[in-house]
Write a protein that holds these residues in place. Structure first.
Motif, PDB file in Angstrom:
ATOM      1  N   MET A 105       0.848  -1.189   0.000  1.00 29.33           N
ATOM      2  CA  MET A 105       0.000   0.000   0.000  1.00 29.33           C
ATOM      3  C   MET A 105       0.886   1.242   0.000  1.00 29.33           C
ATOM      4  SD  MET A 105      -3.122  -1.146   0.009  1.00 29.33           S
ATOM      5  CE  MET A 105      -4.211   0.133   0.646  1.00 29.33           C
ATOM      6  N   PRO A 106       0.500   2.315  -0.690  1.00 27.20           N
ATOM      7  CA  PRO A 106      -0.735   2.424  -1.476  1.00 27.20           C
ATOM      8  C   PRO A 106      -0.594   1.769  -2.851  1.00 27.20           C
ATOM      9  CG  PRO A 106       0.496   4.469  -1.576  1.00 27.20           C
ATOM     10  CD  PRO A 106       1.245   3.586  -0.630  1.00 27.20           C
ATOM     11  N   HIS A 175      -1.083  -5.370   5.582  1.00 28.73           N
ATOM     12  CA  HIS A 175      -0.541  -4.440   4.599  1.00 28.73           C
ATOM     13  C   HIS A 175       0.865  -4.017   5.005  1.00 28.73           C
ATOM     14  CE1 HIS A 175      -4.998  -3.668   4.038  1.00 28.73           C
ATOM     15  NE2 HIS A 175      -4.595  -4.036   2.839  1.00 28.73           N
ATOM     16  N   GLN A 177       3.421  -0.639   4.123  1.00 29.78           N
ATOM     17  CA  GLN A 177       3.352   0.694   3.545  1.00 29.78           C
ATOM     18  C   GLN A 177       4.618   1.030   2.759  1.00 29.78           C
ATOM     19  OE1 GLN A 177       0.668   2.812   3.637  1.00 29.78           O
ATOM     20  NE2 GLN A 177      -0.439   1.118   4.603  1.00 29.78           N
ATOM     21  N   SER A 179       6.623   4.244   0.651  1.00 29.20           N
ATOM     22  CA  SER A 179       6.653   5.694   0.480  1.00 29.20           C
ATOM     23  C   SER A 179       6.285   6.085  -0.943  1.00 29.20           C
ATOM     24  CB  SER A 179       8.034   6.243   0.848  1.00 29.20           C
ATOM     25  OG  SER A 179       9.038   5.636   0.050  1.00 29.20           O
TER      26      SER A 179
END
Length: 222
Positions: A105-106, A175, A177, A179
Protein backbone atom coordinates in the motif's frame (compact mmCIF):
# COMPACT_ATOMS: atom_id res chain seq x y z
CA UNK A 1 21.55 -16.24 -1.09
CA UNK A 2 18.42 -14.37 -2.27
CA UNK A 3 15.30 -15.10 -0.26
CA UNK A 4 12.76 -13.55 -2.68
CA UNK A 5 11.81 -14.54 -6.24
CA UNK A 6 9.85 -12.27 -8.56
CA UNK A 7 7.08 -14.10 -10.44
CA UNK A 8 6.12 -12.27 -13.65
CA UNK A 9 3.09 -13.61 -15.51
CA UNK A 10 1.45 -12.42 -18.70
CA UNK A 11 -1.06 -13.44 -21.35
CA UNK A 12 0.88 -11.23 -23.80
CA UNK A 13 -2.35 -9.34 -24.50
CA UNK A 14 -1.02 -5.83 -23.91
CA UNK A 15 0.64 -3.93 -26.76
CA UNK A 16 4.19 -5.28 -27.16
CA UNK A 17 5.95 -1.91 -26.79
CA UNK A 18 4.02 -1.16 -23.61
CA UNK A 19 4.76 -4.52 -22.06
CA UNK A 20 8.44 -4.26 -23.03
CA UNK A 21 8.64 -0.96 -21.12
CA UNK A 22 6.89 -2.53 -18.12
CA UNK A 23 9.45 -5.34 -18.13
CA UNK A 24 12.35 -2.90 -18.30
CA UNK A 25 10.91 -0.92 -15.39
CA UNK A 26 10.66 -4.16 -13.43
CA UNK A 27 14.31 -5.00 -14.11
CA UNK A 28 15.35 -1.51 -13.07
CA UNK A 29 13.44 -1.77 -9.78
CA UNK A 30 14.08 -5.37 -8.67
CA UNK A 31 17.86 -5.42 -8.83
CA UNK A 32 19.50 -8.85 -8.92
CA UNK A 33 16.66 -10.90 -7.42
CA UNK A 34 15.75 -14.19 -9.13
CA UNK A 35 13.09 -13.77 -11.82
CA UNK A 36 10.68 -16.36 -13.24
CA UNK A 37 8.38 -15.35 -16.09
CA UNK A 38 5.34 -17.38 -17.12
CA UNK A 39 4.06 -16.26 -20.50
CA UNK A 40 1.81 -17.37 -23.35
CA UNK A 41 4.42 -16.39 -25.94
CA UNK A 42 8.16 -16.95 -25.50
CA UNK A 43 9.98 -13.97 -23.98
CA UNK A 44 13.58 -13.51 -22.90
CA UNK A 45 12.92 -12.52 -19.32
CA UNK A 46 14.54 -14.30 -16.42
CA UNK A 47 13.76 -18.00 -16.45
CA UNK A 48 10.91 -18.13 -18.95
CA UNK A 49 8.19 -20.80 -18.82
CA UNK A 50 6.00 -20.52 -21.92
CA UNK A 51 2.62 -22.24 -21.51
CA UNK A 52 1.40 -21.54 -25.04
CA UNK A 53 -1.49 -19.39 -26.17
CA UNK A 54 -4.09 -20.77 -23.80
CA UNK A 55 -6.07 -17.52 -23.77
CA UNK A 56 -6.57 -14.89 -21.13
CA UNK A 57 -8.96 -15.53 -18.26
CA UNK A 58 -8.97 -15.03 -14.52
CA UNK A 59 -8.35 -18.75 -14.05
CA UNK A 60 -5.37 -18.67 -16.39
CA UNK A 61 -3.86 -15.72 -14.51
CA UNK A 62 -3.79 -17.77 -11.32
CA UNK A 63 -2.69 -20.94 -13.12
CA UNK A 64 0.29 -19.10 -14.56
CA UNK A 65 1.03 -17.65 -11.13
CA UNK A 66 0.85 -21.17 -9.68
CA UNK A 67 3.32 -22.49 -12.26
CA UNK A 68 5.75 -19.69 -11.50
CA UNK A 69 5.48 -20.03 -7.74
CA UNK A 70 5.97 -23.81 -7.95
CA UNK A 71 9.21 -23.23 -9.86
CA UNK A 72 10.59 -20.79 -7.26
CA UNK A 73 13.15 -21.99 -4.71
CA UNK A 74 13.17 -19.07 -2.28
CA UNK A 75 11.33 -18.63 1.01
CA UNK A 76 9.34 -15.65 -0.33
CA UNK A 77 7.82 -14.68 -3.66
CA UNK A 78 6.20 -11.56 -5.05
CA UNK A 79 4.05 -11.24 -8.16
CA UNK A 80 4.69 -8.82 -11.00
CA UNK A 81 2.06 -8.24 -13.68
CA UNK A 82 2.49 -7.01 -17.22
CA UNK A 83 0.60 -3.74 -16.66
CA UNK A 84 1.98 -2.66 -13.27
CA UNK A 85 4.87 -0.44 -12.19
CA UNK A 86 6.60 -1.40 -8.94
CA UNK A 87 8.95 0.99 -7.12
CA UNK A 88 12.30 -0.39 -5.88
CA UNK A 89 11.02 -0.27 -2.30
CA UNK A 90 8.46 -2.99 -3.08
CA UNK A 91 11.25 -5.54 -3.48
CA UNK A 92 12.95 -4.72 -0.16
CA UNK A 93 10.06 -5.83 2.08
CA UNK A 94 10.24 -9.24 3.76
CA UNK A 95 7.25 -10.71 5.61
CA UNK A 96 7.68 -10.97 9.38
CA UNK A 97 5.31 -13.97 9.40
CA UNK A 98 5.08 -17.00 7.12
CA UNK A 99 1.33 -17.45 7.59
CA UNK A 100 0.22 -14.04 6.30
CA UNK A 101 -0.31 -12.42 2.88
CA UNK A 102 1.27 -8.95 2.91
CA UNK A 103 -0.24 -6.48 0.45
CA UNK A 104 1.62 -3.36 -0.66
CA UNK A 105 0.00 0.00 0.00
CA UNK A 106 -0.74 2.42 -1.48
CA UNK A 107 -1.85 0.87 -4.75
CA UNK A 108 -2.91 3.37 -7.41
CA UNK A 109 -5.01 2.68 -10.49
CA UNK A 110 -3.96 4.75 -13.50
CA UNK A 111 -6.94 5.06 -15.83
CA UNK A 112 -5.41 5.03 -19.31
CA UNK A 113 -8.26 3.85 -21.54
CA UNK A 114 -8.82 5.72 -24.76
CA UNK A 115 -11.40 8.47 -24.34
CA UNK A 116 -11.35 8.34 -20.54
CA UNK A 117 -10.01 10.71 -17.92
CA UNK A 118 -6.28 10.32 -17.34
CA UNK A 119 -6.15 10.17 -13.54
CA UNK A 120 -4.88 8.11 -10.61
CA UNK A 121 -7.24 6.69 -7.97
CA UNK A 122 -6.36 4.59 -4.95
CA UNK A 123 -7.36 0.95 -4.82
CA UNK A 124 -8.26 0.89 -1.14
CA UNK A 125 -7.74 -2.75 -0.19
CA UNK A 126 -4.68 -3.66 -2.26
CA UNK A 127 -4.44 -6.63 -4.60
CA UNK A 128 -2.90 -10.06 -4.99
CA UNK A 129 -0.95 -8.53 -7.90
CA UNK A 130 1.18 -6.53 -5.43
CA UNK A 131 2.03 -8.62 -2.41
CA UNK A 132 4.99 -10.33 -0.78
CA UNK A 133 4.27 -13.72 0.72
CA UNK A 134 5.80 -16.98 1.85
CA UNK A 135 6.20 -19.20 -1.20
CA UNK A 136 4.67 -22.34 0.35
CA UNK A 137 1.70 -20.41 1.76
CA UNK A 138 0.86 -18.90 -1.63
CA UNK A 139 1.31 -22.19 -3.45
CA UNK A 140 -1.00 -24.02 -1.03
CA UNK A 141 -3.68 -21.34 -1.47
CA UNK A 142 -3.41 -21.51 -5.27
CA UNK A 143 -3.64 -25.30 -5.17
CA UNK A 144 -6.91 -25.04 -3.25
CA UNK A 145 -8.32 -22.31 -5.50
CA UNK A 146 -7.66 -24.27 -8.69
CA UNK A 147 -8.21 -27.82 -7.43
CA UNK A 148 -11.65 -28.40 -8.94
CA UNK A 149 -11.00 -26.67 -12.26
CA UNK A 150 -9.44 -27.81 -15.49
CA UNK A 151 -5.92 -26.84 -16.40
CA UNK A 152 -7.00 -23.76 -18.38
CA UNK A 153 -10.08 -21.54 -18.33
CA UNK A 154 -12.28 -20.22 -21.10
CA UNK A 155 -11.07 -17.24 -23.11
CA UNK A 156 -11.96 -13.90 -21.44
CA UNK A 157 -13.83 -15.61 -18.59
CA UNK A 158 -14.21 -13.29 -15.62
CA UNK A 159 -13.50 -15.79 -12.87
CA UNK A 160 -16.91 -16.06 -11.19
CA UNK A 161 -16.18 -19.71 -10.35
CA UNK A 162 -12.88 -18.94 -8.67
CA UNK A 163 -12.62 -18.69 -4.90
CA UNK A 164 -11.24 -15.37 -3.76
CA UNK A 165 -7.57 -15.76 -2.95
CA UNK A 166 -7.68 -13.41 0.05
CA UNK A 167 -10.89 -14.65 1.64
CA UNK A 168 -10.73 -13.43 5.25
CA UNK A 169 -12.25 -16.67 6.50
CA UNK A 170 -9.39 -18.70 5.07
CA UNK A 171 -6.34 -16.43 5.02
CA UNK A 172 -4.48 -13.98 7.20
CA UNK A 173 -3.58 -10.73 5.47
CA UNK A 174 -1.88 -7.50 6.38
CA UNK A 175 -0.54 -4.44 4.60
CA UNK A 176 2.93 -2.98 4.32
CA UNK A 177 3.35 0.69 3.55
CA UNK A 178 5.49 2.11 0.76
CA UNK A 179 6.65 5.69 0.48
CA UNK A 180 6.14 5.37 -3.29
CA UNK A 181 3.03 3.47 -4.30
CA UNK A 182 2.52 0.74 -6.87
CA UNK A 183 0.77 1.86 -10.06
CA UNK A 184 -1.49 -0.43 -12.10
CA UNK A 185 -2.50 0.70 -15.58
CA UNK A 186 -6.14 0.27 -16.59
CA UNK A 187 -5.85 -0.13 -20.38
CA UNK A 188 -8.16 -1.08 -23.23
CA UNK A 189 -6.37 -4.44 -23.40
CA UNK A 190 -7.04 -5.44 -19.76
CA UNK A 191 -9.17 -8.49 -19.05
CA UNK A 192 -11.40 -6.39 -16.78
CA UNK A 193 -12.33 -2.86 -17.85
CA UNK A 194 -13.45 -1.87 -14.34
CA UNK A 195 -11.78 -2.15 -10.97
CA UNK A 196 -12.70 -1.07 -7.43
CA UNK A 197 -11.25 2.34 -6.60
CA UNK A 198 -11.74 5.30 -4.29
CA UNK A 199 -13.22 8.10 -6.40
CA UNK A 200 -12.51 10.68 -3.70
CA UNK A 201 -8.77 9.98 -3.96
CA UNK A 202 -8.63 11.07 -7.61
CA UNK A 203 -5.48 12.97 -8.51
CA UNK A 204 -3.62 13.89 -11.67
CA UNK A 205 -0.12 13.69 -10.18
CA UNK A 206 1.84 11.48 -7.81
CA UNK A 207 5.30 11.96 -6.28
CA UNK A 208 7.96 9.89 -8.07
CA UNK A 209 5.65 8.83 -10.94
CA UNK A 210 4.65 12.31 -12.09
CA UNK A 211 1.44 13.29 -13.85
CA UNK A 212 -0.98 10.68 -15.16
CA UNK A 213 -0.77 12.16 -18.66
CA UNK A 214 3.02 12.07 -18.74
CA UNK A 215 3.25 8.53 -17.36
CA UNK A 216 0.74 7.27 -19.93
CA UNK A 217 2.66 8.99 -22.73
CA UNK A 218 5.95 7.52 -21.47
CA UNK A 219 4.68 3.94 -21.47
CA UNK A 220 1.86 3.94 -24.02
CA UNK A 221 2.63 6.81 -26.36
CA UNK A 222 0.55 9.98 -26.97
Amino acid sequence: MPDLTVIYYTSNSEKPDFEAKIRQSLLDSMGDLPLISVSQKPIEFGRNICVGQVGRSAQNVFRQMQIGVAAAKTRFVCPAESDILYPPEYFTFRPPRDDTFYLAMPLWVLFAQRGGGKVYCRKPHGSESSMVVNRDLLLSRLDVMLANLGQWGDQDADGDKLPWMLDKRLTRRDHFQLSTGVVTFKTDQNLHRKTPHDVLSKTRELPYWGTATDLIARYMGP
